[in-house]
Design an enzyme around this catalytic site. Structure first.
Site, PDB file in Angstrom:
ATOM      1  N   CYS A   1      32.168  41.074  42.977  1.00 48.53           N
ATOM      2  CA  CYS A   1      31.588  39.781  43.421  1.00 48.53           C
ATOM      3  C   CYS A   1      32.551  38.702  43.151  1.00 48.53           C
ATOM      4  O   CYS A   1      32.520  37.519  43.845  1.00 48.53           O
ATOM      5  CB  CYS A   1      30.260  39.383  42.435  1.00 48.53           C
ATOM      6  SG  CYS A   1      29.124  40.698  42.434  1.00 48.53           S
ATOM      7  N   ASN A   2      33.762  39.097  42.179  1.00 49.56           N
ATOM      8  CA  ASN A   2      34.601  37.996  42.129  1.00 49.56           C
ATOM      9  C   ASN A   2      36.048  38.303  42.765  1.00 49.56           C
ATOM     10  O   ASN A   2      36.935  37.664  42.396  1.00 49.56           O
ATOM     11  CB  ASN A   2      35.003  37.932  40.459  1.00 49.56           C
ATOM     12  CG  ASN A   2      33.634  37.524  40.005  1.00 49.56           C
ATOM     13  OD1 ASN A   2      32.852  36.600  40.391  1.00 49.56           O
ATOM     14  ND2 ASN A   2      33.299  38.069  38.698  1.00 49.56           N
TER      15      ASN A   2
END
EC number: 1.2.1.70
Length: 409
Positions: free
Chosen positions: A47-48
């Site tokens: 996600c990052n």
């Protein structure tokens, strides 16, 4: 010679392009790499972050997306910091180590790693485990949802009521799945239904809040309301109240068991400080393991180039055996071959061991520079040696002749 190149976008850097990059699936990135002739890689998607680790080449198609680019030692060090949780949004998080391992294993299954890439990722995974076992980097929770979960787990709690369906409520909801009986309540039934359905939770409105409080052991209020959601007269004795609102969602009441967002932050800051004290220790572990890894990589690279040299030696050996056998047919060819094979191994062993020893005494940058020059010219040197050895002066490509001779061997 290129050891490793990292192309990346993440939450810390180039946010505009990261928001675009993070939407693309694994197949999108793999397709770009393959179209650019790149076949050795590991793709890490979370996600990052979007991180693409390459053994050779650079996909020009990605230059327009302004990626971060690191090479060799810097790229390897970054990977170790990622696997150790030093580069995470939540310092020391455990999930990233699992994600690194899964990304590597996927590339192994797809046949996209070579010996050097395997060495690098196996070491990074090892370092991630070592940092967590030998430091406090992952000890103590720092995120609000994880701290709330620990609080609930430490109490006699079975039924939990979450009031709200915004960002904080959405972050807490998955933490409680499978552990507690959860009901999500809010003013808009459609909104709470959307959140509750993701985890098979019950849902309702807050029209009869006192009754909801009566039916649950713990009440978590996580709304953006500017006025209290739960008032004194609605509170029930013996219940645990967790107020994550700012401003407060729950009114104070003498004797009530209320934990506020400030209490949560206090725990988070305390645990975060303890983790920060482990950063220097984690970096020392990375530095030591980096040195060990670079020596192994040097050994592999030297072995690879001497493997090519060995093929050349075998070509020469076959030619000499043919000549010798014609001159001495009485000696069995198998004996001559065994003798020649033993001699090649003994002759080559000393320079290989010596070069490895010298390589370890050189800085990684000096080794890379010298090795690159040697590697780039190696085919031409072998070709010239073959031409001289055979005594032929024709216009045939030296490189083509060498390739055919090596294939014959």
């Amino acid at each position: 010679m290129q050891i490793l190149t990292l192309i990346s976008w993440d939450f810390k850097r180039n946010n505009n392009f990261f928001n675009q990059a993070v939407l693309n699936p694994y197949e999108y990135w793999a397709d770009i790499l393959e179209k650019n002739g790149i076949s050795r890689y590991v793709i890490l998607l979370t996600c990052n972050r979007v991180e693409i680790y390459l053994r050779a080449g650079f996909p020009e198609d990605l230059e327009a997306m302004k990626p971060n680019v690191l090479h060799d030692e810097e790229a390897i060090k970054h990977l170790m910091e990622v696997s150790s949780g030093l580069d995470s949004m939540s310092l020391g998080e455990n999930e990233i180590l699992k994600q690194v391992k899964e990304a590597y294993e996927l590339s192994v299954r797809n046949g996209k790693v070579d010996k050097v890439l395997s060495l690098i990722f196996q070491k990074a995974i090892f370092v991630g485990k070592k940092v967590r076992s030998e430091t406090e980097i992952s000890r103590g929770k720092v995120s609000v949802p994880s701290i709330v979960y620990d609080i609930l787990s430490s109490r006699v709690v079975q039924k939990v009521l979450i009031i709200g369906n915004g960002m904080i409520a959405g972050e807490i909801a998955p933490y409680l799945s499978g552990k507690f009986e959860v009901t999500i309540a809010g003013r808009n039934i459609d909104h709470v239904k959307d959140l509750a359905s993701k985890y098979n939770y019950s849902y309702t409105t807050i029209n009869d809040l006192h009754e909801l409080i009566m039916r649950n052991d713990a009440i978590i209020s996580a709304t953006s309301s500017k006025t209290p959601i739960i008032r004194r007269e609605e509170m029930v004795e013996g219940k645990l109240y967790i107020d994550l609102g700012n401003p407060r969602n729950i009114e104070d009441k003498p004797g009530a068991d209320i934990i506020t967002i400030d209490d949560i932050y206090s725990v988070s800051n305390r645990n975060g400080s303890a983790r920060m004290e482990s950063v220097d220790e984690a970096r020392r572990i990375i530095e030591i393991e980096m040195a060990s890894l670079m020596n192994k990589i040097k050994d592999v690279m030297i072995d690879e180039i001497f493997a090519d040299f060995y093929k050349f030696a075998v070509v020469v050996q076959k030619m000499e055996i043919e000549k010798f056998s014609r001159m001495h047919p009485e000696i069995p060819a198998s004996d001559v071959e065994a003798f020649a094979h033993s001699m090649i191994n003994k002759v080559m062993n000393i320079p290989v061991m010596t070069l490895k020893s010298v390589a370890r005494s050189q800085s990684n940058q000096d080794f890379s520079r010298i090795f690159s020059k040697f590697y780039d010219n190696f085919s031409d040197l072998v070709s010239a040696a073959l031409q001289s050895y055979e005594g032929r002066q024709d216009t045939q490509s030296l490189r083509d002749r060498t390739r055919r001779l090596l294939q014959r061997s």
